[in-house]
Design a protein around this motif. Structure first.
Motif, PDB file in Angstrom:
ATOM      1  N   GLU A  91     -12.727-114.733 -43.286  1.00 32.81           N
ATOM      2  CA  GLU A  91     -12.258-116.121 -43.382  1.00 32.81           C
ATOM      3  C   GLU A  91     -12.680-116.666 -44.736  1.00 32.81           C
ATOM      4  O   GLU A  91     -13.604-116.141 -45.369  1.00 32.81           O
ATOM      5  CB  GLU A  91     -12.832-116.983 -42.257  1.00 32.81           C
ATOM      6  N   ILE A  92     -12.019-117.700 -45.201  1.00 32.84           N
ATOM      7  CA  ILE A  92     -12.289-118.277 -46.511  1.00 32.84           C
ATOM      8  C   ILE A  92     -13.002-119.614 -46.323  1.00 32.84           C
ATOM      9  O   ILE A  92     -12.518-120.485 -45.599  1.00 32.84           O
ATOM     10  CB  ILE A  92     -10.988-118.488 -47.313  1.00 32.84           C
ATOM     11  N   ASP A  93     -14.142-119.803 -46.995  1.00 34.07           N
ATOM     12  CA  ASP A  93     -14.867-121.064 -46.849  1.00 34.07           C
ATOM     13  C   ASP A  93     -14.283-122.114 -47.796  1.00 34.07           C
ATOM     14  O   ASP A  93     -13.335-121.859 -48.543  1.00 34.07           O
ATOM     15  CB  ASP A  93     -16.373-120.863 -47.039  1.00 34.07           C
ATOM     16  N   SER A  94     -14.855-123.314 -47.766  1.00 31.65           N
ATOM     17  CA  SER A  94     -14.300-124.431 -48.529  1.00 31.65           C
ATOM     18  C   SER A  94     -14.371-124.208 -50.033  1.00 31.65           C
ATOM     19  O   SER A  94     -13.623-124.827 -50.794  1.00 31.65           O
ATOM     20  CB  SER A  94     -15.054-125.722 -48.167  1.00 31.65           C
ATOM     21  N   ALA A  95     -15.272-123.329 -50.478  1.00 38.90           N
ATOM     22  CA  ALA A  95     -15.392-123.034 -51.902  1.00 38.90           C
ATOM     23  C   ALA A  95     -14.512-121.854 -52.327  1.00 38.90           C
ATOM     24  O   ALA A  95     -14.544-121.456 -53.486  1.00 38.90           O
ATOM     25  CB  ALA A  95     -16.852-122.744 -52.251  1.00 38.90           C
ATOM     26  N   GLY A  96     -13.752-121.312 -51.375  1.00 38.83           N
ATOM     27  CA  GLY A  96     -12.877-120.182 -51.688  1.00 38.83           C
ATOM     28  C   GLY A  96     -13.537-118.832 -51.589  1.00 38.83           C
ATOM     29  O   GLY A  96     -12.946-117.824 -51.988  1.00 38.83           O
ATOM     30  N   PHE A  97     -14.761-118.780 -51.043  1.00 41.13           N
ATOM     31  CA  PHE A  97     -15.471-117.517 -50.904  1.00 41.13           C
ATOM     32  C   PHE A  97     -15.058-116.825 -49.605  1.00 41.13           C
ATOM     33  O   PHE A  97     -15.002-117.470 -48.554  1.00 41.13           O
ATOM     34  CB  PHE A  97     -16.984-117.738 -50.882  1.00 41.13           C
ATOM     35  N   PRO A  98     -14.784-115.523 -49.633  1.00 41.49           N
ATOM     36  CA  PRO A  98     -14.479-114.804 -48.398  1.00 41.49           C
ATOM     37  C   PRO A  98     -15.746-114.516 -47.594  1.00 41.49           C
ATOM     38  O   PRO A  98     -16.711-113.955 -48.114  1.00 41.49           O
ATOM     39  CB  PRO A  98     -13.832-113.502 -48.893  1.00 41.49           C
ATOM     40  N   GLY A  99     -15.734-114.939 -46.332  1.00 41.55           N
ATOM     41  CA  GLY A  99     -16.838-114.648 -45.430  1.00 41.55           C
ATOM     42  C   GLY A  99     -16.462-113.505 -44.504  1.00 41.55           C
ATOM     43  O   GLY A  99     -15.398-113.525 -43.877  1.00 41.55           O
ATOM     44  N   LEU A 100     -17.319-112.487 -44.395  1.00 42.62           N
ATOM     45  CA  LEU A 100     -17.023-111.277 -43.632  1.00 42.62           C
ATOM     46  C   LEU A 100     -17.876-111.194 -42.373  1.00 42.62           C
ATOM     47  O   LEU A 100     -19.064-111.538 -42.404  1.00 42.62           O
ATOM     48  CB  LEU A 100     -17.278-110.030 -44.478  1.00 42.62           C
ATOM     49  N   VAL A 101     -17.251-110.729 -41.283  1.00 48.14           N
ATOM     50  CA  VAL A 101     -18.003-110.434 -40.063  1.00 48.14           C
ATOM     51  C   VAL A 101     -17.585-109.069 -39.530  1.00 48.14           C
ATOM     52  O   VAL A 101     -16.415-108.692 -39.594  1.00 48.14           O
ATOM     53  CB  VAL A 101     -17.800-111.505 -38.964  1.00 48.14           C
ATOM     54  N   ILE A 102     -18.556-108.329 -39.027  1.00 46.91           N
ATOM     55  CA  ILE A 102     -18.313-107.026 -38.411  1.00 46.91           C
ATOM     56  C   ILE A 102     -17.921-107.234 -36.957  1.00 46.91           C
ATOM     57  O   ILE A 102     -18.577-107.994 -36.237  1.00 46.91           O
ATOM     58  CB  ILE A 102     -19.573-106.146 -38.511  1.00 46.91           C
ATOM     59  N   THR A 103     -16.851-106.583 -36.533  1.00 43.77           N
ATOM     60  CA  THR A 103     -16.356-106.768 -35.166  1.00 43.77           C
ATOM     61  C   THR A 103     -16.058-105.411 -34.523  1.00 43.77           C
ATOM     62  O   THR A 103     -16.297-104.368 -35.118  1.00 43.77           O
ATOM     63  CB  THR A 103     -15.087-107.659 -35.173  1.00 43.77           C
ATOM     64  N   ASP A 104     -15.541-105.428 -33.299  1.00 43.69           N
ATOM     65  CA  ASP A 104     -15.121-104.238 -32.550  1.00 43.69           C
ATOM     66  C   ASP A 104     -16.284-103.277 -32.316  1.00 43.69           C
ATOM     67  O   ASP A 104     -16.442-102.276 -33.012  1.00 43.69           O
ATOM     68  CB  ASP A 104     -13.973-103.522 -33.269  1.00 43.69           C
ATOM     69  N   PHE A 105     -17.072-103.575 -31.294  1.00 38.54           N
ATOM     70  CA  PHE A 105     -18.269-102.792 -30.991  1.00 38.54           C
ATOM     71  C   PHE A 105     -18.030-101.748 -29.898  1.00 38.54           C
ATOM     72  O   PHE A 105     -18.978-101.271 -29.288  1.00 38.54           O
ATOM     73  CB  PHE A 105     -19.403-103.734 -30.583  1.00 38.54           C
ATOM     74  N   GLY A 106     -16.782-101.394 -29.663  1.00 36.55           N
ATOM     75  CA  GLY A 106     -16.464-100.471 -28.579  1.00 36.55           C
ATOM     76  C   GLY A 106     -17.049 -99.082 -28.731  1.00 36.55           C
ATOM     77  O   GLY A 106     -17.187 -98.362 -27.744  1.00 36.55           O
ATOM     78  N   CYS A 107     -17.389 -98.681 -29.953  1.00 35.08           N
ATOM     79  CA  CYS A 107     -17.965 -97.344 -30.186  1.00 35.08           C
ATOM     80  C   CYS A 107     -19.456 -97.398 -30.499  1.00 35.08           C
ATOM     81  O   CYS A 107     -20.054 -96.381 -30.871  1.00 35.08           O
ATOM     82  CB  CYS A 107     -17.245 -96.651 -31.346  1.00 35.08           C
ATOM     83  N   CYS A 108     -20.068 -98.556 -30.354  1.00 35.36           N
ATOM     84  CA  CYS A 108     -21.438 -98.711 -30.838  1.00 35.36           C
ATOM     85  C   CYS A 108     -22.457 -97.977 -29.970  1.00 35.36           C
ATOM     86  O   CYS A 108     -22.211 -97.670 -28.798  1.00 35.36           O
ATOM     87  CB  CYS A 108     -21.813-100.191 -30.952  1.00 35.36           C
ATOM     88  N   LEU A 109     -23.604 -97.699 -30.564  1.00 34.24           N
ATOM     89  CA  LEU A 109     -24.769 -97.178 -29.861  1.00 34.24           C
ATOM     90  C   LEU A 109     -25.747 -98.338 -29.725  1.00 34.24           C
ATOM     91  O   LEU A 109     -26.228 -98.865 -30.734  1.00 34.24           O
ATOM     92  CB  LEU A 109     -25.408 -96.029 -30.646  1.00 34.24           C
ATOM     93  N   ALA A 110     -25.995 -98.759 -28.496  1.00 35.32           N
ATOM     94  CA  ALA A 110     -26.844 -99.929 -28.257  1.00 35.32           C
ATOM     95  C   ALA A 110     -27.634 -99.734 -26.973  1.00 35.32           C
ATOM     96  O   ALA A 110     -27.562-100.534 -26.048  1.00 35.32           O
ATOM     97  CB  ALA A 110     -25.987-101.196 -28.179  1.00 35.32           C
ATOM     98  N   ASP A 111     -28.394 -98.658 -26.930  1.00 40.07           N
ATOM     99  CA  ASP A 111     -29.131 -98.284 -25.734  1.00 40.07           C
ATOM    100  C   ASP A 111     -30.603 -98.664 -25.867  1.00 40.07           C
ATOM    101  O   ASP A 111     -31.263 -98.266 -26.835  1.00 40.07           O
ATOM    102  CB  ASP A 111     -28.993 -96.781 -25.502  1.00 40.07           C
ATOM    103  N   GLU A 112     -31.111 -99.424 -24.901  1.00 37.81           N
ATOM    104  CA  GLU A 112     -32.501 -99.870 -24.947  1.00 37.81           C
ATOM    105  C   GLU A 112     -33.484 -98.704 -24.956  1.00 37.81           C
ATOM    106  O   GLU A 112     -34.558 -98.782 -25.544  1.00 37.81           O
ATOM    107  CB  GLU A 112     -32.800-100.766 -23.736  1.00 37.81           C
ATOM    108  N   LYS A 113     -33.132 -97.603 -24.322  1.00 36.58           N
ATOM    109  CA  LYS A 113     -34.074 -96.491 -24.161  1.00 36.58           C
ATOM    110  C   LYS A 113     -34.177 -95.618 -25.398  1.00 36.58           C
ATOM    111  O   LYS A 113     -35.260 -95.138 -25.744  1.00 36.58           O
ATOM    112  CB  LYS A 113     -33.665 -95.637 -22.965  1.00 36.58           C
TER     113      LYS A 113
END
Length: 364
Positions: free
Chosen positions: A153-175
């Motif tokens: 997305e573009i902020d008010s100053a014209g800077f592109p802001g990036l976010v990482i999405t789509d966690f369907g393949c992630c490794l997120a195991d507490e153990k």
């Protein structure tokens, strides 16, 4: 709306099969209504939950419901529809829905339409490193980083802001954290084989074998950097280069486009080292870019002394707080500085400063 091919139509089955998608969801994402699949008091068993971060997508609400027949569905995705909507469809009648902020671009779409300046491109790369560092700190590996899975997305100053999405393949195991036991070929190593780090793609299963994902996402960011700075990703076989993460040699990496700052060119090479022991962590790499963007006065000193470092950090802190107070909603640049200050480690900062000074000395 997620595709539901194998999760069944019960909320419990959907939760179990698609739990990775909920890693960036806070407990408030489950309101206990509209077919919600969990509650704040019953988190997904064994799965980590990420704290909010400006470079990680935030799931605002999550619920299960009946798959609707949306406009264009029978043309765009007929095979994943349930049989009630398409007799030849293989999907189930109920699926998972995630409510998130609407972003106008994926990174791939953004780069197809625009050519960011070297400074903006550097800040885009820095945002990915900050996001990956946040994942590592919480024991999560994304395992499917690519320009289609990054939103802009573009902020008010014209800077592109990036976010990482789509966690369907992630490794997120507490153990197990970031170290996955690899006992057989049936163990899921993640998605996107083209951008799978060498230590992951070359692993051979066996008793006691463990894949360490600590620096695998940082490697993928190094590959995506080529796209951000205006050329083809060498691991996609574009721009006349066809490398495979399984077999390439460090010296075969193509040069980063000439428009990139010198420290970025060096940095990308260090992120793409085959040997993870020689590869930079996301945190140190992010510190290098922070110093390159905003630490010129500090780096101009003949010797990096503690009092000079502390003085620079105090100046950065005061300036960031002042902009926050006077400027209302934070810009991309201010958020980056806040991330840097919040995760500050003196040894990691000194390592980044020493690297940057060494690279600049070599260029003289």
């Amino acid at each position: 709306m997620m595709w539901n091919i194998s999760a069944g139509s019960s909320s419990e089955g959907i939760l179990s099969s698609m739990s990775q998608e909920l890693v960036p969801a806070s407990s408030s994402a489950f309101p206990g209504e509209f077919g919600a699949i969990a509650s704040p008091r019953k988190p997904v068993v064994g799965k980590k939950r990420l704290k909010p971060h400006p470079n990680i997508v935030q799931v605002i609400r999550a619920f299960t419901s009946t798959v609707p027949l949306l406009p264009g569905a029978t043309v765009d995705y007929p095979d994943v529809l349930p049989s009630t909507l398409n007799p030849s469809g293989i999907g189930h009648s109920r699926t998972l829905f995630l409510v998130m902020k609407n972003y106008p671009y994926t990174l791939r779409q953004y780069l197809c339409e625009r050519s960011p300046s070297p400074r903006l491109a550097t800040m885009m790369l820095l945002q990915l490193l900050e996001g990956v560092d946040h994942l590592v700190r919480h024991g999560v590996a994304h395992r499917d980083l690519k320009s289609d899975n990054i939103l802009v997305e573009i902020d008010s100053a014209g800077f592109p802001g990036l976010v990482i999405t789509d966690f369907g393949c992630c490794l997120a195991d507490e153990k197990i954290g970031l170290k996955l036991p690899f006992s057989s070929w049936y163990v899921d190593r993640g998605g996107n084989s083209c951008l799978m780090a060498p230590e992951v793609v070359t692993a051979t299963p066996g008793p006691g074998v463990v894949i360490d994902y600590t620096k695998s996402d940082a490697w993928a960011v190094g590959a995506i950097a080529y796209e951000i700075f205006g050329t083809g990703n060498p691991f996609y076989g574009r721009a006349g280069v066809a490398l495979e993460s399984r077999s390439y040699r460090d010296e075969e990496l193509p040069p980063v486009p000439e428009v990139a700052p010198p420290e970025v060119k060096k940095l990308v090479g260090r992120l793409l080292r085959r040997d993870p022991a020689m590869r930079l962590s996301a945190r140190v790499a992010a510190n290098v870019l922070h110093l390159g963007l905003w630490g010129e006065d500090l780096l101009s000193q003949k010797e990096l002394r503690l009092n000079k470092m502390v003085g620079w950090l105090l100046h950065q802190s005061a300036a960031t707080l002042l902009v926050d107070r006077l400027g209302g909603e934070s810009s991309v640049e201010t958020r980056l500085k806040r991330c840097f200050l919040a995760n500050l480690d003196y040894q990691e900062l000194c390592e980044a400063a020493a690297l940057l000074c060494a690279w600049r000395s070599m260029a003289l």
